[in-house]
Design a protein around this motif. Structure first.
Motif, mmCIF file in Angstrom:
data_model
loop_
_atom_site.group_PDB
_atom_site.id
_atom_site.type_symbol
_atom_site.label_atom_id
_atom_site.label_comp_id
_atom_site.label_asym_id
_atom_site.label_seq_id
_atom_site.Cartn_x
_atom_site.Cartn_y
_atom_site.Cartn_z
ATOM 1 N N VAL A 1 0.880 -1.168 0.000
ATOM 2 C CA VAL A 1 0.000 0.000 0.000
ATOM 3 C C VAL A 1 0.912 1.211 0.000
ATOM 4 O O VAL A 1 1.737 1.352 0.908
ATOM 5 C CB VAL A 1 -0.915 0.008 1.239
ATOM 6 C CG1 VAL A 1 -1.857 1.217 1.196
ATOM 7 C CG2 VAL A 1 -1.705 -1.295 1.325
ATOM 8 N N ARG B 1 1.896 5.457 -0.487
ATOM 9 C CA ARG B 1 1.486 6.845 -0.351
ATOM 10 C C ARG B 1 2.630 7.649 -0.939
ATOM 11 O O ARG B 1 3.758 7.551 -0.441
ATOM 12 C CB ARG B 1 1.217 7.209 1.108
ATOM 13 C CG ARG B 1 0.605 8.602 1.319
ATOM 14 C CD ARG B 1 0.114 8.766 2.765
ATOM 15 N NE ARG B 1 -0.922 7.777 3.054
ATOM 16 C CZ ARG B 1 -2.225 7.992 2.877
ATOM 17 N NH1 ARG B 1 -2.666 9.157 2.437
ATOM 18 N NH2 ARG B 1 -3.091 7.028 3.168
ATOM 19 N N GLY B 2 2.353 8.383 -2.009
ATOM 20 C CA GLY B 2 3.455 8.985 -2.754
ATOM 21 C C GLY B 2 4.389 7.887 -3.236
ATOM 22 O O GLY B 2 3.931 6.841 -3.728
ATOM 23 N N VAL C 1 6.399 6.163 -1.341
ATOM 24 C CA VAL C 1 6.799 5.338 -0.205
ATOM 25 C C VAL C 1 5.792 4.212 -0.013
ATOM 26 O O VAL C 1 4.579 4.423 -0.131
ATOM 27 C CB VAL C 1 6.865 6.199 1.082
ATOM 28 C CG1 VAL C 1 7.236 5.348 2.294
ATOM 29 C CG2 VAL C 1 7.847 7.348 0.905
ATOM 30 N N GLU D 1 3.725 2.360 2.341
ATOM 31 C CA GLU D 1 3.234 2.691 3.674
ATOM 32 C C GLU D 1 2.942 1.449 4.503
ATOM 33 O O GLU D 1 3.241 1.409 5.687
ATOM 34 C CB GLU D 1 1.971 3.551 3.591
ATOM 35 C CG GLU D 1 1.353 3.868 4.959
ATOM 36 C CD GLU D 1 0.388 5.027 4.956
ATOM 37 O OE1 GLU D 1 -0.364 5.201 3.975
ATOM 38 O OE2 GLU D 1 0.368 5.778 5.963
ATOM 39 N N SER D 2 2.320 0.445 3.885
ATOM 40 C CA SER D 2 1.970 -0.782 4.608
ATOM 41 C C SER D 2 2.164 -1.981 3.694
ATOM 42 O O SER D 2 2.175 -1.838 2.464
ATOM 43 C CB SER D 2 0.519 -0.713 5.109
ATOM 44 O OG SER D 2 0.365 0.335 6.052
ATOM 45 N N ARG E 1 -8.617 -5.675 1.730
ATOM 46 C CA ARG E 1 -8.030 -4.920 0.621
ATOM 47 C C ARG E 1 -6.886 -5.712 -0.019
ATOM 48 O O ARG E 1 -6.649 -5.632 -1.216
ATOM 49 C CB ARG E 1 -7.533 -3.548 1.071
ATOM 50 C CG ARG E 1 -6.285 -3.556 1.946
ATOM 51 C CD ARG E 1 -5.847 -2.151 2.350
ATOM 52 N NE ARG E 1 -4.703 -2.208 3.251
ATOM 53 C CZ ARG E 1 -4.178 -1.144 3.860
ATOM 54 N NH1 ARG E 1 -4.703 0.059 3.674
ATOM 55 N NH2 ARG E 1 -3.127 -1.283 4.662
ATOM 56 N N THR F 1 -7.582 10.565 -0.733
ATOM 57 C CA THR F 1 -7.824 11.496 0.360
ATOM 58 C C THR F 1 -9.326 11.684 0.498
ATOM 59 O O THR F 1 -10.116 11.239 -0.331
ATOM 60 C CB THR F 1 -7.199 12.870 0.074
ATOM 61 O OG1 THR F 1 -7.909 13.497 -1.011
ATOM 62 C CG2 THR F 1 -5.726 12.746 -0.279
ATOM 63 N N ARG F 2 -9.726 12.380 1.571
ATOM 64 C CA ARG F 2 -11.150 12.631 1.808
ATOM 65 C C ARG F 2 -11.751 13.522 0.730
ATOM 66 O O ARG F 2 -12.961 13.592 0.597
ATOM 67 C CB ARG F 2 -11.347 13.271 3.185
ATOM 68 C CG ARG F 2 -10.893 12.392 4.337
ATOM 69 C CD ARG F 2 -11.697 11.112 4.441
ATOM 70 N NE ARG F 2 -11.353 10.368 5.659
ATOM 71 C CZ ARG F 2 -11.967 9.265 6.053
ATOM 72 N NH1 ARG F 2 -12.943 8.762 5.323
ATOM 73 N NH2 ARG F 2 -11.603 8.653 7.157
ATOM 74 N N LYS F 3 -10.886 14.197 -0.032
ATOM 75 C CA LYS F 3 -11.402 15.024 -1.127
ATOM 76 C C LYS F 3 -11.384 14.276 -2.456
ATOM 77 O O LYS F 3 -11.679 14.837 -3.495
ATOM 78 C CB LYS F 3 -10.602 16.330 -1.246
ATOM 79 C CG LYS F 3 -10.619 17.145 0.034
ATOM 80 C CD LYS F 3 -10.374 18.614 -0.193
ATOM 81 C CE LYS F 3 -11.681 19.289 -0.605
ATOM 82 N NZ LYS F 3 -11.565 20.768 -0.597
ATOM 83 N N PHE G 1 -8.704 12.787 -3.970
ATOM 84 C CA PHE G 1 -7.433 12.786 -4.692
ATOM 85 C C PHE G 1 -6.715 11.460 -4.455
ATOM 86 O O PHE G 1 -6.736 10.926 -3.353
ATOM 87 C CB PHE G 1 -6.583 13.952 -4.179
ATOM 88 C CG PHE G 1 -5.242 14.074 -4.832
ATOM 89 C CD1 PHE G 1 -4.107 13.578 -4.208
ATOM 90 C CD2 PHE G 1 -5.112 14.697 -6.065
ATOM 91 C CE1 PHE G 1 -2.850 13.688 -4.800
ATOM 92 C CE2 PHE G 1 -3.865 14.817 -6.668
ATOM 93 C CZ PHE G 1 -2.728 14.310 -6.035
ATOM 94 N N ALA H 1 -3.875 9.476 -3.416
ATOM 95 C CA ALA H 1 -2.649 9.698 -2.650
ATOM 96 C C ALA H 1 -1.688 8.520 -2.753
ATOM 97 O O ALA H 1 -0.498 8.647 -2.443
ATOM 98 C CB ALA H 1 -2.996 9.940 -1.181
#
Lengths: 340, 340
Positions: free
Chosen positions: A9, A11-12, A14, A16-17, A284, A318-320, A322, A324
């Motif tokens: 998983v 983020r950018g 990197v 993350e998980s 997931r 993101t919550r908007k 986008f 991420a």
């Protein structure tokens, strides 16, 4: 033996998980065609074996005696969203057996989708057992009990005739003996038995091809397979992985999710069954693992590839809204799968 | 280096799922007092560093200029449930800065608790940015922007003066430089920087003790620490881990969760900071890891032990409420922690 990281998983730039897991791809004779990780460790298959648990309902003649249609057979194999049509179908299955929701012993929970939760809130209502994602399976158990002429109360207990039939079917399909030490209680209160991925995959190779099954069971498996394909929406629901993938492949692939990161699948044209577990239980990751295995094994035309793509690298938003990051199989997934 | 399994999820007598992770326990000088796994791998701390991100708000004098009380300071450090009091508090923080919810750039999401979701449904309403779990943090960013006399629009962007202040504070506290290659976008749209657990733990040792901080920052840290303890409900909310544990230990322990299985904590009486990450991102595992670390490190009286217990071995329940299994730290957790 440590199962390898199979899903990242990000983020950018990197990671993350990370999710580890195991996958077994087996034919109907039990030969391992491909595998990753430890496919001998016992795994609770949870809902991934619902179609096997539904075999007694069909092969006993009970489903026909009750007049279940294809949609109801599919619901008997389902982990549904609790959308209106799912709930109504479970109610009708019970009515066909002369029962109502009071007979269900699965417990209640809220529907999966916010719009269905909203409907209950606006009615000032609580969810009832019909909303439970397993209600179709349980309606099938109750239908079988009524046709068998046995007491319906306690149908979830291991000693009940229905659960004994179900256990026997799963034992025969997986080629294992399901003992008390590997038994747990599933979320919907029926017994669940920890079984190696190898055996689960073989069970689904048999389920998908009919090979190694005596005639009545092979026919029942065929009917359940076809029902789950023809009525894929009933098996899960709107925007769900199982529904989307089965609809995409038009009968070539059967897939079923199980809680705690499990999937079972069948690809009859290849003579194969698939069983996988994400070590940490994440859906997931199991969905991404499933999509990646299908991508590696199954030839796809343009439309099938397009329909599978959203499940291969779903965005993390993101919550908007986008993007991420993303969820994706590791770069070495294919070589790990083909390495054995 | 593979991080060890630290949390098991059982069903009956069988381990159903397993979570791996890493933990760093560090003092204010950066000495590693205890550790498990790879504490040098960069980790997105996500919401776990909100209290560090709130330092500029306080040390600049902006919080006092705006008249924020302790509850509002706590909300500025919060990942709240979106319960009524959280939402109202965020609204008032914005009002104090002459703003309303339109200024928020965090996006919206539903509250965490079903009763708060129900309230919105019955009002035929959608959630607004005030319901976003980060709304207090964002209100604080906006308040800081207003007092700094800069444009509020775009306050979530890395180049905005507020985010530059926030980044500088986090860099100083962690003793790292946060570069673009380790930058991602957080769920609420602000930048997040992947940082080793070692450095995150040191940051929280400093935060909890004030050691190594110049006077203004040490005072700001003290005020934020105390606000999060005194108003622990604001930091998360009803039945939440952070709230429960901080309330249980009455000031001796500060804890803060972050998405994707992260926790940061401070234990000032031991001079220690703690940072941990569950590899696969699971909160059920990070909460159990956090409780287990506290259990190993912190002397507890009878009441504190009783209050911590539910977080050490939470039950896994069926839909009817029966305990089918549990989530627990591994048997070797304590020896792994003390082994270094």
């Amino acid at each position: 033996m440590e199962n390898p990281v199979l899903v990242e998983v990000t983020r950018g730039n990197v990671v993350e998980s990370r999710h580890r897991g195991a996958i077994a791809v087996v034919d109907a004779d039990g030969a391992v065609v491909a595998a990753i990780g430890d496919v001998t460790r016992p795994v609770f298959p949870r809902s991934a074996v619902k179609a096997l648990q539904a075999l007694p309902l069909v092969e006993s003649g009970a489903a026909d005696a009750l007049g279940y249609d294809e949609a109801e057979l599919a619901l008997a194999c389902a982990s549904h969203n609790g959308e209106e049509r799912h709930v109504n179908s479970a109610r009708v299955m019970l009515m066909k057996a002369g029962l109502d929701e009071d007979a269900l012993e699965c417990g209640s929970h809220w529907p999966a989708r916010m719009e269905d939760i909203a409907r209950l809130h606006r009615q000032d209502a609580e969810p009832c057992p019909l909303h439970n994602n397993c209600s179709g399976k349980h309606a099938g158990f109750l239908g079988l009990a009524k046709v068998m002429g046995v007491e319906t109360r306690g149908y979830v207990e291991a000693a009940h005739p229905v659960q004994r039939e179900v256990k026997a079917a799963v034992e025969a399909m997986t080629g294992t003996t399901l003992g008390a030490d590997q038994c747990g209680i599933d979320g919907c209160s029926i017994p669940t038995y920890a079984t190696p991925l190898h055996n689960l995959a073989q069970a689904f190779a048999r389920f998908g091809t009919g090979q190694g099954l005596e005639k009545g069971r092979a026919e029942a498996a065929r009917r359940l397979y076809d029902a789950c394909i023809d009525e894929a929406w009933m098996v899960a629901g709107t925007e769900r992985c199982c529904t989307s993938i089965m609809q995409a492949f038009g009968g070539r692939v059967f897939v079923k999710t199980g809680a705690e990161g499990v999937f079972c699948a069948a690809v009859p044209e290849l003579g194969l069954g698939i069983a996988l577990k994400c070590d940490d239980g994440a859906t997931r990751a199991s969905e991404t693992m499933l999509a990646a295995v299908i991508d590696e094994l199954v030839e796809q035309d343009e439309q099938e590839a397009a329909d599978l793509a959203p499940w291969l690298r779903p965005a993390v938003r993101t919550r908007k809204g986008f993007a991420a990051g993303e969820v994706r199989a590791t770069a070495n997934f294919g070589s790990l799968l083909k390495g054995r």
